[in-house]
Design a protein around this motif. Sequence first.
Motif, PDB file in Angstrom:
ATOM      1  N   ARG A 122       0.860  -1.201   0.000  1.00 33.11           N
ATOM      2  CA  ARG A 122       0.000   0.000   0.000  1.00 33.11           C
ATOM      3  C   ARG A 122       0.886   1.237   0.000  1.00 33.11           C
ATOM      4  NH1 ARG A 122      -1.699   3.875   3.782  1.00 33.11           N
ATOM      5  NH2 ARG A 122      -3.909   4.378   3.856  1.00 33.11           N
ATOM      6  N   ASP A 123       0.803   2.012  -1.071  1.00 32.00           N
ATOM      7  CA  ASP A 123       1.521   3.289  -1.145  1.00 32.00           C
ATOM      8  C   ASP A 123       0.533   4.425  -0.912  1.00 32.00           C
ATOM      9  OD1 ASP A 123       4.307   2.894  -1.680  1.00 32.00           O
ATOM     10  OD2 ASP A 123       3.739   2.051  -3.628  1.00 32.00           O
ATOM     11  N   ALA A 124       0.960   5.405  -0.165  1.00 35.07           N
ATOM     12  CA  ALA A 124       0.101   6.570   0.076  1.00 35.07           C
ATOM     13  C   ALA A 124       0.970   7.814   0.166  1.00 35.07           C
ATOM     14  CB  ALA A 124      -0.689   6.387   1.365  1.00 35.07           C
ATOM     15  N   ALA A 125       0.393   8.933  -0.234  1.00 34.85           N
ATOM     16  CA  ALA A 125       1.046  10.229  -0.034  1.00 34.85           C
ATOM     17  C   ALA A 125       0.242  10.979   1.020  1.00 34.85           C
ATOM     18  CB  ALA A 125       1.082  11.009  -1.343  1.00 34.85           C
ATOM     19  N   ILE A 126       0.932  11.729   1.865  1.00 42.68           N
ATOM     20  CA  ILE A 126       0.264  12.465   2.948  1.00 42.68           C
ATOM     21  C   ILE A 126       0.680  13.939   2.881  1.00 42.68           C
ATOM     22  CG2 ILE A 126      -0.303  12.373   5.409  1.00 42.68           C
ATOM     23  CD1 ILE A 126      -0.335   9.601   4.320  1.00 42.68           C
ATOM     24  N   ILE A 127      -0.307  14.798   3.072  1.00 37.02           N
ATOM     25  CA  ILE A 127      -0.031  16.237   3.207  1.00 37.02           C
ATOM     26  C   ILE A 127      -0.756  16.728   4.452  1.00 37.02           C
ATOM     27  CG2 ILE A 127      -0.254  18.518   2.126  1.00 37.02           C
ATOM     28  CD1 ILE A 127      -0.621  17.215  -0.543  1.00 37.02           C
ATOM     29  N   TRP A 128      -0.116  17.579   5.209  1.00 37.97           N
ATOM     30  CA  TRP A 128      -0.804  18.212   6.333  1.00 37.97           C
ATOM     31  C   TRP A 128      -1.047  19.679   6.014  1.00 37.97           C
ATOM     32  CZ3 TRP A 128       2.720  14.303   7.118  1.00 37.97           C
ATOM     33  CH2 TRP A 128       2.258  13.201   7.860  1.00 37.97           C
ATOM     34  N   VAL A 129      -2.210  20.147   6.437  1.00 44.15           N
ATOM     35  CA  VAL A 129      -2.642  21.491   6.061  1.00 44.15           C
ATOM     36  C   VAL A 129      -2.946  22.306   7.314  1.00 44.15           C
ATOM     37  CG1 VAL A 129      -4.483  22.782   4.910  1.00 44.15           C
ATOM     38  CG2 VAL A 129      -3.636  20.663   3.890  1.00 44.15           C
ATOM     39  N   GLN A 130      -2.444  23.521   7.339  1.00 36.68           N
ATOM     40  CA  GLN A 130      -2.915  24.504   8.332  1.00 36.68           C
ATOM     41  C   GLN A 130      -4.004  25.307   7.654  1.00 36.68           C
ATOM     42  OE1 GLN A 130      -0.037  26.778  10.601  1.00 36.68           O
ATOM     43  NE2 GLN A 130      -1.376  28.562  10.596  1.00 36.68           N
ATOM     44  N   SER A 131      -5.168  25.348   8.280  1.00 40.03           N
ATOM     45  CA  SER A 131      -6.300  26.049   7.680  1.00 40.03           C
ATOM     46  C   SER A 131      -6.339  27.500   8.152  1.00 40.03           C
ATOM     47  CB  SER A 131      -7.600  25.343   8.071  1.00 40.03           C
ATOM     48  OG  SER A 131      -8.693  26.034   7.524  1.00 40.03           O
ATOM     49  N   GLN A 132      -6.888  28.358   7.295  1.00 40.48           N
ATOM     50  CA  GLN A 132      -7.137  29.745   7.727  1.00 40.48           C
ATOM     51  C   GLN A 132      -8.179  29.767   8.839  1.00 40.48           C
ATOM     52  OE1 GLN A 132      -8.266  32.027   4.163  1.00 40.48           O
ATOM     53  NE2 GLN A 132      -7.084  30.523   3.036  1.00 40.48           N
ATOM     54  N   VAL A 133      -9.041  28.728   8.839  1.00 46.90           N
ATOM     55  CA  VAL A 133     -10.097  28.616   9.854  1.00 46.90           C
ATOM     56  C   VAL A 133      -9.817  27.343  10.649  1.00 46.90           C
ATOM     57  CG1 VAL A 133     -12.581  28.384  10.234  1.00 46.90           C
ATOM     58  CG2 VAL A 133     -11.731  29.854   8.400  1.00 46.90           C
ATOM     59  N   ARG A 134      -9.387  27.536  11.897  1.00 44.49           N
ATOM     60  CA  ARG A 134      -8.838  26.444  12.681  1.00 44.49           C
ATOM     61  C   ARG A 134      -9.898  25.462  13.166  1.00 44.49           C
ATOM     62  NH1 ARG A 134      -4.794  28.115  17.375  1.00 44.49           N
ATOM     63  NH2 ARG A 134      -4.412  26.081  18.284  1.00 44.49           N
ATOM     64  N   ASP A 135     -11.092  25.963  13.453  1.00 44.62           N
ATOM     65  CA  ASP A 135     -12.144  25.165  14.097  1.00 44.62           C
ATOM     66  C   ASP A 135     -12.913  24.349  13.043  1.00 44.62           C
ATOM     67  OD1 ASP A 135     -14.360  24.205  15.398  1.00 44.62           O
ATOM     68  OD2 ASP A 135     -15.016  26.147  16.198  1.00 44.62           O
ATOM     69  N   PRO A 136     -12.887  23.006  13.154  1.00 47.77           N
ATOM     70  CA  PRO A 136     -13.589  22.169  12.162  1.00 47.77           C
ATOM     71  C   PRO A 136     -15.084  22.494  12.083  1.00 47.77           C
ATOM     72  CG  PRO A 136     -12.284  20.797  13.647  1.00 47.77           C
ATOM     73  CD  PRO A 136     -12.205  22.204  14.169  1.00 47.77           C
ATOM     74  N   ALA A 137     -15.707  22.894  13.201  1.00 42.57           N
ATOM     75  CA  ALA A 137     -17.149  23.202  13.184  1.00 42.57           C
ATOM     76  C   ALA A 137     -17.406  24.446  12.326  1.00 42.57           C
ATOM     77  CB  ALA A 137     -17.657  23.404  14.609  1.00 42.57           C
ATOM     78  N   LYS A 138     -16.511  25.424  12.417  1.00 44.63           N
ATOM     79  CA  LYS A 138     -16.653  26.626  11.581  1.00 44.63           C
ATOM     80  C   LYS A 138     -16.418  26.276  10.112  1.00 44.63           C
ATOM     81  CE  LYS A 138     -15.515  30.007  15.121  1.00 44.63           C
ATOM     82  NZ  LYS A 138     -14.391  30.614  15.841  1.00 44.63           N
ATOM     83  N   ARG A 139     -15.415  25.425   9.874  1.00 42.97           N
ATOM     84  CA  ARG A 139     -15.168  25.022   8.473  1.00 42.97           C
ATOM     85  C   ARG A 139     -16.378  24.301   7.906  1.00 42.97           C
ATOM     86  NH1 ARG A 139      -9.993  23.411  10.274  1.00 42.97           N
ATOM     87  NH2 ARG A 139     -10.550  21.223  10.083  1.00 42.97           N
ATOM     88  N   GLU A 140     -17.086  23.554   8.758  1.00 40.50           N
ATOM     89  CA  GLU A 140     -18.276  22.841   8.280  1.00 40.50           C
ATOM     90  C   GLU A 140     -19.374  23.828   7.884  1.00 40.50           C
ATOM     91  OE1 GLU A 140     -19.508  19.547  10.740  1.00 40.50           O
ATOM     92  OE2 GLU A 140     -21.427  19.388   9.684  1.00 40.50           O
ATOM     93  N   VAL A 141     -19.562  24.879   8.685  1.00 39.42           N
ATOM     94  CA  VAL A 141     -20.543  25.918   8.331  1.00 39.42           C
ATOM     95  C   VAL A 141     -20.194  26.514   6.967  1.00 39.42           C
ATOM     96  CG1 VAL A 141     -21.411  28.211   8.937  1.00 39.42           C
ATOM     97  CG2 VAL A 141     -21.112  26.485  10.735  1.00 39.42           C
ATOM     98  N   LEU A 142     -18.905  26.833   6.778  1.00 37.43           N
ATOM     99  CA  LEU A 142     -18.478  27.467   5.521  1.00 37.43           C
ATOM    100  C   LEU A 142     -18.623  26.516   4.341  1.00 37.43           C
ATOM    101  CD1 LEU A 142     -15.332  29.282   6.939  1.00 37.43           C
ATOM    102  CD2 LEU A 142     -17.504  30.349   6.249  1.00 37.43           C
ATOM    103  N   TRP A 143     -18.412  25.232   4.597  1.00 38.69           N
ATOM    104  CA  TRP A 143     -18.546  24.226   3.536  1.00 38.69           C
ATOM    105  C   TRP A 143     -20.022  24.065   3.150  1.00 38.69           C
ATOM    106  CZ3 TRP A 143     -16.622  22.196  -0.441  1.00 38.69           C
ATOM    107  CH2 TRP A 143     -16.977  20.935  -0.910  1.00 38.69           C
TER     108      TRP A 143
END
Length: 179
Positions: A122-143
Amino acid sequence: MTQGAPEYEQIARIVREAFMRSGELQAALLPAMATSVLFNRYSQGMEYGPHVDTPVMGSMSNAIRSDIAITIFLSDPQSYDGGELTVFMNGISSQFKLEAGAAIAYPANTLHHVTPVTRGVRDAAIIWVQSQVRDPAKREVLWDMENAKHLTFKREGKSQAFDLISKSRANLIRMWAET
Ligand SMILES: O=C(O)CCC(=O)C(=O)O
Ligand SMILES: [Fe+2]
């Protein structure tokens, strides 16, 4: 494949550019910064036990908070057994084993693991992201608002409702974004 080798850098560039090109990922994650691409290879018998990712990655002058992890599946799922990415979120455990080239983004503060590979590689590539909006609940509203925008536009074009949803989403980002 070692970091710094020309083929490593070439594949890393392809993965990174695909990430940058994906309008869906950009709108859902609102990336401020991303780490370089990391490759994981799990051969038969290998697994990755439950863990949360390192909260801050990179060096002091180039520190990236890992809000979101993205796994890009690189192997044909028929070519290996096991190797499911398992994410524990809100008391629920979800398993992912996607087509080669498909990706899943998940909050990096969750406990997650990769089950043992019992056949193949199993090969996989991984990237980690810093979001402009830190809170996942807020990102969900925006999504959700992003999707509401698209649905409204599809139904009625650039209507007054569409303009108001667009305005609200933009102004919420202005309120919540850390830059
Ligand atoms: O291989 C994967 O899908 C996930 C790897 C992982 O969790 C990590 O590298 O932190
Ligand atoms: Fe991880």
